[in-house]
Design a protein around this motif. Structure first.
Motif, short mmCIF file in Angstrom:
data_model
loop_
_atom_site.label_atom_id
_atom_site.label_comp_id
_atom_site.label_asym_id
_atom_site.label_seq_id
_atom_site.Cartn_x
_atom_site.Cartn_y
_atom_site.Cartn_z
N SER A 8 -4.81 9.12 1.48
CA SER A 8 -4.64 8.59 0.00
C SER A 8 -5.77 6.50 -0.13
CB SER A 8 -2.74 8.38 0.43
OG SER A 8 -2.90 7.37 1.66
N VAL A 9 -5.50 5.89 -1.22
CA VAL A 9 -5.41 4.83 -1.12
C VAL A 9 -4.69 3.52 -1.44
CG1 VAL A 9 -7.59 3.63 -2.23
CG2 VAL A 9 -7.80 5.54 -1.15
N LEU A 10 -5.01 2.22 -1.36
CA LEU A 10 -4.31 1.56 -2.00
C LEU A 10 -5.14 0.36 -1.73
CD1 LEU A 10 -1.82 -0.65 -2.18
CD2 LEU A 10 -2.20 -1.13 -0.26
N VAL A 11 -5.41 -0.03 -3.46
CA VAL A 11 -6.38 -1.07 -3.37
C VAL A 11 -5.55 -2.28 -4.02
CG1 VAL A 11 -8.39 -1.49 -5.95
CG2 VAL A 11 -8.01 0.73 -4.60
N LEU A 12 -5.82 -3.40 -2.93
CA LEU A 12 -6.21 -5.38 -3.19
C LEU A 12 -6.98 -5.99 -4.70
CD1 LEU A 12 -5.31 -5.82 0.54
CD2 LEU A 12 -3.42 -4.51 -1.80
N HIS A 13 -5.66 -6.46 -5.72
CA HIS A 13 -6.79 -6.75 -6.37
C HIS A 13 -6.13 -7.78 -7.19
CE1 HIS A 13 -8.63 -6.34 -10.72
NE2 HIS A 13 -9.48 -4.84 -10.16
N GLY A 14 -6.74 -8.83 -7.69
CA GLY A 14 -6.27 -9.84 -8.26
C GLY A 14 -5.46 -9.19 -9.77
N THR A 15 -4.28 -10.18 -10.48
CA THR A 15 -4.47 -9.91 -10.57
C THR A 15 -4.28 -9.53 -12.69
OG1 THR A 15 -2.76 -11.74 -11.22
CG2 THR A 15 -1.90 -10.01 -10.20
N ASP A 16 -5.63 -10.40 -13.17
CA ASP A 16 -5.54 -10.85 -14.42
C ASP A 16 -6.13 -9.30 -14.95
OD1 ASP A 16 -4.89 -13.35 -13.95
OD2 ASP A 16 -7.09 -13.86 -14.13
N THR A 17 -7.29 -8.77 -14.33
CA THR A 17 -7.47 -7.69 -14.69
C THR A 17 -7.07 -6.71 -13.80
OG1 THR A 17 -10.04 -7.91 -13.16
CG2 THR A 17 -9.29 -8.92 -15.38
N LEU A 18 -6.39 -6.60 -13.09
CA LEU A 18 -5.20 -5.56 -12.66
C LEU A 18 -5.10 -4.45 -13.49
CD1 LEU A 18 -3.00 -5.02 -9.69
CD2 LEU A 18 -2.68 -3.59 -11.21
N ALA A 19 -4.32 -3.87 -14.54
CA ALA A 19 -3.83 -3.20 -15.46
C ALA A 19 -4.96 -2.36 -16.15
CB ALA A 19 -3.06 -3.66 -16.65
N TYR A 20 -6.12 -2.99 -16.50
CA TYR A 20 -7.71 -3.29 -16.37
C TYR A 20 -8.20 -1.85 -16.07
CZ TYR A 20 -7.62 -6.44 -20.55
OH TYR A 20 -7.51 -6.99 -22.08
N SER A 21 -8.56 -1.81 -14.45
CA SER A 21 -9.05 -1.92 -13.53
C SER A 21 -8.32 0.04 -12.58
CB SER A 21 -9.24 -2.38 -12.30
OG SER A 21 -10.04 -3.19 -13.02
N ALA A 22 -7.22 -0.81 -12.94
CA ALA A 22 -5.96 0.82 -12.57
C ALA A 22 -5.87 2.02 -13.96
CB ALA A 22 -4.29 0.04 -12.14
N ALA A 23 -6.00 0.98 -15.47
CA ALA A 23 -5.99 2.22 -15.79
C ALA A 23 -7.21 2.94 -16.11
CB ALA A 23 -5.70 1.41 -17.31
N ALA A 24 -8.84 2.25 -15.90
CA ALA A 24 -9.71 3.24 -15.51
C ALA A 24 -10.27 3.70 -14.77
CB ALA A 24 -11.23 1.52 -15.86
N MET A 25 -9.69 3.06 -13.79
CA MET A 25 -9.47 4.44 -12.47
C MET A 25 -8.77 5.83 -12.47
SD MET A 25 -11.91 4.03 -9.98
CE MET A 25 -12.27 2.60 -11.54
N CYS A 26 -7.34 5.85 -14.12
CA CYS A 26 -7.78 6.70 -13.99
C CYS A 26 -7.99 7.63 -14.90
CB CYS A 26 -5.59 6.35 -14.75
SG CYS A 26 -4.34 5.89 -14.24
N PHE A 27 -8.71 7.61 -15.68
CA PHE A 27 -9.70 8.46 -16.06
C PHE A 27 -10.82 8.65 -15.62
CE2 PHE A 27 -7.38 5.73 -19.41
CZ PHE A 27 -6.83 7.10 -20.80
#
Length: 334
Positions: A92-111
């Protein structure tokens, strides 16, 4: 299926991209800082009652404020996640990310990670670790515990004790411990019966160019053309209501028609926090459909932006890209 029915994670790879969670004071203000692995290890060691899976740590380069996140960085992050699972022996993987674009990055990784046989969580914090009332350690430890309890394969966002689907949420607050909210979006939903092999995580992806244009009263063809002539491959139009725009402006419609003829994919989503696009409800929407604009249904800006990058970055035929835009790939239209 609940999380309890999934295999508990035994070895988590923590990928640190920067962001507020690990920031420290600099001459110019808070800035991303190295050394978070030692701070994380020290904190977890100070909590003997806290049961978390074994973990490894990788610091991405460069560490960034998430306001500086780019689609090119997404591709490096994608590769790091795949490497953690396929080469480093992590489950498994846990990504530590800034909140400003976190939803963008997480959504992008879904695809970008379709079919990856492992769970991936994204988290961050609104205040840096170590400062009074910081939410950093509760989010890190909570995410690790969630993985230790077992999570489904795929990407989720973890924040303040909640797990959220990245393609269905957005950052709506710049303060407090609950900046992310699951949006109530809806629209016509048809699940893709099958996906082309090019979309799976194992198929190489390349960077794409996608623009976003919010509609405002009085917007004209000049602003639209500026984006369409900038070299983009796709454009997201944030429409009014259920998918309306300046349909009585022939120059605006002609620009959209030229975009279709030039192979630029144009997708309409709603500016509203709730609901979705239904282009056939109003004449102003059906005219957009008539010049080739696709319906983004209830997709969020974060979801459609990441989806277009994945579809275009997989070198799919244009007709296939246009077909899949309006079909549910991984819950973005559910």
């Amino acid at each position: 299926m609940t999380a309890a029915t999934h295999s508990p994670s035994q070895h988590v790879m923590v990928l640190y991209t920067g962001g507020t969670i690990g920031m420290q004071a600099s001459a110019s203000g808070l800035a991303p800082a190295s050394g978070f692995e030692a701070r994380m290890s020290e904190h977890l060691a100070s909590q003997p009652a806290l049961k978390v899976p074994q973990w490894s740590f990788r610091e991405m380069s460069p560490l960034i404020d998430s306001a500086n996140m780019t689609p090119a960085y997404w591709l490096r992050l994608r590769s790091a996640i795949i490497e953690a699972i396929e080469q480093d022996g992590c489950d498994s993987v846990l990504v530590l990310h800034g909140t400003d674009t976190l939803a963008y990055s997480a959504a992008a990784m879904c695809f970008q990670l379709l079919g990856l046989p492992a769970p991936v969580l994204f988290t961050g914090s609104m205040l840096p670790a170590g400062v009074p009332d910081s939410d950093a350690w509760e989010n890190v430890s909570g995410a690790l515990q969630a993985l230790g309890q077992g999570q489904p394969h795929g990407v989720q966002l973890y924040f303040h004790g909640k797990l959220m689907a990245p393609t269905r949420c957005a950052k709506v607050r710049s303060f407090g411990r609950n900046p992310f909210v699951a949006l109530t979006r809806n629209g016509g939903v048809t699940k893709a019966a099958s996906l082309p092999g090019e979309l799976t995580y194992s198929h190489p992806k390349h960077e794409a160019s996608v623009g976003v244009l919010p509609l405002v009263p009085g917007i004209g063809a000049a602003q639209l053309d500026a984006l369409l002539n900038s070299g983009i491959e796709a454009l997201v139009i944030e429409c009014f209501g259920s998918g309306t725009g300046p349909s009585d402006n022939p120059d605006f419609l002609a620009s959209l028609q030229r975009a279709q003829e030039n192979g630029i994919v144009v997708v309409a989503i709603t500016q509203c926090h709730e609901g979705g696009v239904e282009l056939d409800v109003y004449e102003a929407g059906s005219r957009l459909r008539g010049v080739g604009v696709l319906s983004g249904g209830g997709m969020t800006r974060e979801a459609v932006f990441g989806k277009l990058h994945a579809l275009l970055g997989a070198d799919l035929p244009l007709a296939e890209v246009r077909r899949l835009v309006e079909l549910d790939v991984c819950g973005e239209l559910a």
